[in-house]
Design a protein around this motif. Structure first.
Motif, PDB file in Angstrom:
ATOM      1  N   TYR A  29      12.900 -14.746   0.347  1.00  0.00           N
ATOM      2  CA  TYR A  29      12.986 -14.128  -0.981  1.00  0.00           C
ATOM      3  C   TYR A  29      12.370 -12.742  -0.902  1.00  0.00           C
ATOM      4  O   TYR A  29      11.353 -12.538  -0.230  1.00  0.00           O
ATOM      5  CB  TYR A  29      12.266 -14.989  -2.016  1.00  0.00           C
ATOM      6  CG  TYR A  29      12.973 -16.294  -2.301  1.00  0.00           C
ATOM      7  CD1 TYR A  29      13.932 -16.381  -3.311  1.00  0.00           C
ATOM      8  CD2 TYR A  29      12.690 -17.434  -1.554  1.00  0.00           C
ATOM      9  CE1 TYR A  29      14.585 -17.576  -3.574  1.00  0.00           C
ATOM     10  CE2 TYR A  29      13.340 -18.631  -1.802  1.00  0.00           C
ATOM     11  CZ  TYR A  29      14.288 -18.695  -2.817  1.00  0.00           C
ATOM     12  OH  TYR A  29      14.941 -19.880  -3.070  1.00  0.00           O
ATOM     13  N   LEU A  30      12.986 -11.797  -1.593  1.00  0.00           N
ATOM     14  CA  LEU A  30      12.582 -10.401  -1.521  1.00  0.00           C
ATOM     15  C   LEU A  30      12.305  -9.898  -2.936  1.00  0.00           C
ATOM     16  O   LEU A  30      13.196  -9.901  -3.786  1.00  0.00           O
ATOM     17  CB  LEU A  30      13.697  -9.582  -0.854  1.00  0.00           C
ATOM     18  CG  LEU A  30      13.453  -8.114  -0.536  1.00  0.00           C
ATOM     19  CD1 LEU A  30      14.336  -7.688   0.649  1.00  0.00           C
ATOM     20  CD2 LEU A  30      13.755  -7.207  -1.728  1.00  0.00           C
ATOM     21  N   ALA A  31      11.060  -9.503  -3.171  1.00  0.00           N
ATOM     22  CA  ALA A  31      10.653  -9.048  -4.498  1.00  0.00           C
ATOM     23  C   ALA A  31      10.659  -7.537  -4.634  1.00  0.00           C
ATOM     24  O   ALA A  31      10.650  -7.010  -5.750  1.00  0.00           O
ATOM     25  CB  ALA A  31       9.253  -9.579  -4.826  1.00  0.00           C
ATOM     26  N   GLY A  32      10.663  -6.823  -3.504  1.00  0.00           N
ATOM     27  CA  GLY A  32      10.560  -5.366  -3.533  1.00  0.00           C
ATOM     28  C   GLY A  32       9.118  -4.914  -3.482  1.00  0.00           C
ATOM     29  O   GLY A  32       8.186  -5.727  -3.487  1.00  0.00           O
ATOM     30  N   PRO A  33       8.885  -3.609  -3.420  1.00  0.00           N
ATOM     31  CA  PRO A  33       7.514  -3.087  -3.432  1.00  0.00           C
ATOM     32  C   PRO A  33       6.772  -3.562  -4.677  1.00  0.00           C
ATOM     33  O   PRO A  33       7.378  -3.900  -5.691  1.00  0.00           O
ATOM     34  CB  PRO A  33       7.713  -1.568  -3.451  1.00  0.00           C
ATOM     35  CG  PRO A  33       9.102  -1.354  -2.948  1.00  0.00           C
ATOM     36  CD  PRO A  33       9.899  -2.537  -3.357  1.00  0.00           C
ATOM     37  N   LYS A  34       5.456  -3.539  -4.609  1.00  0.00           N
ATOM     38  CA  LYS A  34       4.641  -4.105  -5.685  1.00  0.00           C
ATOM     39  C   LYS A  34       4.936  -3.485  -7.040  1.00  0.00           C
ATOM     40  O   LYS A  34       5.028  -4.185  -8.055  1.00  0.00           O
ATOM     41  CB  LYS A  34       3.155  -3.942  -5.343  1.00  0.00           C
ATOM     42  CG  LYS A  34       2.234  -4.689  -6.303  1.00  0.00           C
ATOM     43  CD  LYS A  34       0.800  -4.663  -5.818  1.00  0.00           C
ATOM     44  CE  LYS A  34      -0.101  -5.459  -6.764  1.00  0.00           C
ATOM     45  NZ  LYS A  34      -1.519  -5.461  -6.300  1.00  0.00           N
ATOM     46  N   GLU A  35       5.089  -2.169  -7.091  1.00  0.00           N
ATOM     47  CA  GLU A  35       5.375  -1.502  -8.368  1.00  0.00           C
ATOM     48  C   GLU A  35       6.689  -2.008  -8.961  1.00  0.00           C
ATOM     49  O   GLU A  35       6.814  -2.223 -10.172  1.00  0.00           O
ATOM     50  CB  GLU A  35       5.439   0.010  -8.147  1.00  0.00           C
ATOM     51  CG  GLU A  35       5.635   0.824  -9.418  1.00  0.00           C
ATOM     52  CD  GLU A  35       5.661   2.318  -9.154  1.00  0.00           C
ATOM     53  OE1 GLU A  35       5.842   3.077 -10.118  1.00  0.00           O
ATOM     54  OE2 GLU A  35       5.517   2.719  -7.974  1.00  0.00           O
ATOM     55  N   MET A  81      15.758 -10.562  -4.847  1.00  0.00           N
ATOM     56  CA  MET A  81      16.904 -11.052  -4.084  1.00  0.00           C
ATOM     57  C   MET A  81      16.566 -12.329  -3.323  1.00  0.00           C
ATOM     58  O   MET A  81      15.499 -12.430  -2.715  1.00  0.00           O
ATOM     59  CB  MET A  81      17.375 -10.003  -3.079  1.00  0.00           C
ATOM     60  CG  MET A  81      18.332  -8.983  -3.659  1.00  0.00           C
ATOM     61  SD  MET A  81      19.164  -7.987  -2.387  1.00  0.00           S
ATOM     62  CE  MET A  81      17.932  -6.726  -2.104  1.00  0.00           C
ATOM     63  N   HIS A  82      17.488 -13.290  -3.382  1.00  0.00           N
ATOM     64  CA  HIS A  82      17.454 -14.425  -2.471  1.00  0.00           C
ATOM     65  C   HIS A  82      18.235 -13.972  -1.244  1.00  0.00           C
ATOM     66  O   HIS A  82      19.465 -14.012  -1.228  1.00  0.00           O
ATOM     67  CB  HIS A  82      18.094 -15.647  -3.125  1.00  0.00           C
ATOM     68  CG  HIS A  82      17.953 -16.890  -2.293  1.00  0.00           C
ATOM     69  ND1 HIS A  82      18.612 -18.058  -2.598  1.00  0.00           N
ATOM     70  CD2 HIS A  82      17.221 -17.163  -1.185  1.00  0.00           C
ATOM     71  CE1 HIS A  82      18.306 -18.984  -1.717  1.00  0.00           C
ATOM     72  NE2 HIS A  82      17.462 -18.463  -0.840  1.00  0.00           N
ATOM     73  N   PHE A  83      17.508 -13.489  -0.252  1.00  0.00           N
ATOM     74  CA  PHE A  83      18.128 -12.875   0.914  1.00  0.00           C
ATOM     75  C   PHE A  83      18.422 -13.969   1.935  1.00  0.00           C
ATOM     76  O   PHE A  83      17.638 -14.213   2.862  1.00  0.00           O
ATOM     77  CB  PHE A  83      17.219 -11.789   1.496  1.00  0.00           C
ATOM     78  CG  PHE A  83      17.970 -10.586   1.963  1.00  0.00           C
ATOM     79  CD1 PHE A  83      18.134  -9.487   1.141  1.00  0.00           C
ATOM     80  CD2 PHE A  83      18.538 -10.566   3.217  1.00  0.00           C
ATOM     81  CE1 PHE A  83      18.845  -8.369   1.563  1.00  0.00           C
ATOM     82  CE2 PHE A  83      19.247  -9.469   3.667  1.00  0.00           C
ATOM     83  CZ  PHE A  83      19.413  -8.355   2.840  1.00  0.00           C
TER      84      PHE A  83
END
Length: 299
Positions: free
Chosen positions: A101-107, A268-270
């Motif tokens: 799972y991909l959340a992106g950068p913290k911001e 994203m569910h990568f």
């Protein structure tokens, strides 16, 4: 930013179909210098990667050259997905592909958690030139829901389906593409999703939406951009839109993607693998795919 400026940078609207956004990130080193776009590396810490599927790797490699050039500069680095011969779903004895799972950068992830109503996620994928499609397989897409219930929304799950959504893509025979939707189970969603030509229910599994709306080609880069817009709780005004190489191929409106204000877009569910989960879906030989230029924006 003008179209001519975008083309001068080698990136058109295919990776960023919505060019006015409040916050975004990308691993694409040739992306234009959009305001509010954060350049990040293709690494687990910078992209908020978590819950990596056991025994699967996503090594960063220099991908092979495509058999035909695209309008974009070729990515210099990409995640490599390996699909061993006879590999199938991660649940099987020989797992293949990659999954996390991909959340992106913290911001960026914080903005999602705080209630961003809309997001667009993008990436580029290239299948090895000797690729064989067999019956089909999964590709990354957006996901979300209420807390930890957002995870594992796929795979035939029936419980708490009103509290999660999963919008991965699929390839099918001969490279036909589709959107593979897990959303709250109700007649409103069923009617809206099945109104897209060449769509069908998959028994206890997701809804196949728009099979054949585009076709993947082995050995070349395909750019995917997927937009999800949450509905206002109590209304059926959610949306899913999908662009392939800059062309809008699927756009579904009138959806109920959440029934709870606590449900949010997570990232994203990568995930990618051959299957299905039975041998007739499995990879016929050792195969590879590469994923690059991972991006996300919040309009």
């Amino acid at each position: 930013m003008s179209q001519s400026t975008l083309q001068a940078h080698g990136i058109t609207e295919s990776l960023f179909p919505i060019q006015n956004f409040s916050l975004g990130f990308t691993t694409c080193t040739s992306a234009p210098a959009f305001p509010n776009l954060i350049p990040v590396s293709l690494s687990d810490p910078s992209l908020g990667i978590h819950k990596n599927t056991k025994d699967l790797t996503h090594n960063v490699v220099h991908p092979p050259p495509p058999i035909h050039p695209s309008i974009h500069p070729e990515p210099s680095s990409a995640w490599e997905a390996s699909y061993p011969e006879r590999s199938c779903s991660p649940r099987t004895d020989i797992p293949g592909g990659l999954g996390f799972y991909l959340a992106g950068p913290k911001e960026f992830s914080s903005a999602l958690e705080k209630g961003a109503q809309e997001a667009v996620f993008g990436y580029r994928v290239m299948f090895s030139k000797d690729w064989e499609w067999v019956k089909g397989g999964k590709l990354p897409g957006a996901y979300g829901g209420v807390g930890d219930l957002a995870y594992r929304c796929s795979g035939g799950r029936q419980t708490d389906r009103a509290r999660c959504f999963n919008l991965r893509l699929m390839w099918r025979r001969n490279g036909l593409g589709e959107l593979y939707v897990y959303a709250p189970l109700n007649k409103t969603n069923e009617k809206a999703l099945l109104s897209v030509p060449n769509s069908k229910m998959n028994s206890d599994y997701g809804i196949s939406v728009g099979q054949g709306a585009w076709t993947f080609t082995p050995g070349v880069w395909t750019t995917v951009a997927e937009r999800v817009k949450l509905n206002t709780v109590g209304d059926a005004n959610g949306e899913i839109q999908l662009w392939i190489n800059g062309m809008s191929v699927i756009h579904v409106k009138g959806l109920i993607l959440r029934e709870d204000k606590a449900s949010c877009i997570k990232g994203m569910h990568f995930q990618t693998f051959f299957g299905g989960h039975t041998p007739d879906w499995a990879a016929p030989k050792d195969l590879y795919a590469w994923f690059a230029d991972v991006s996300g924006v919040i309009p």
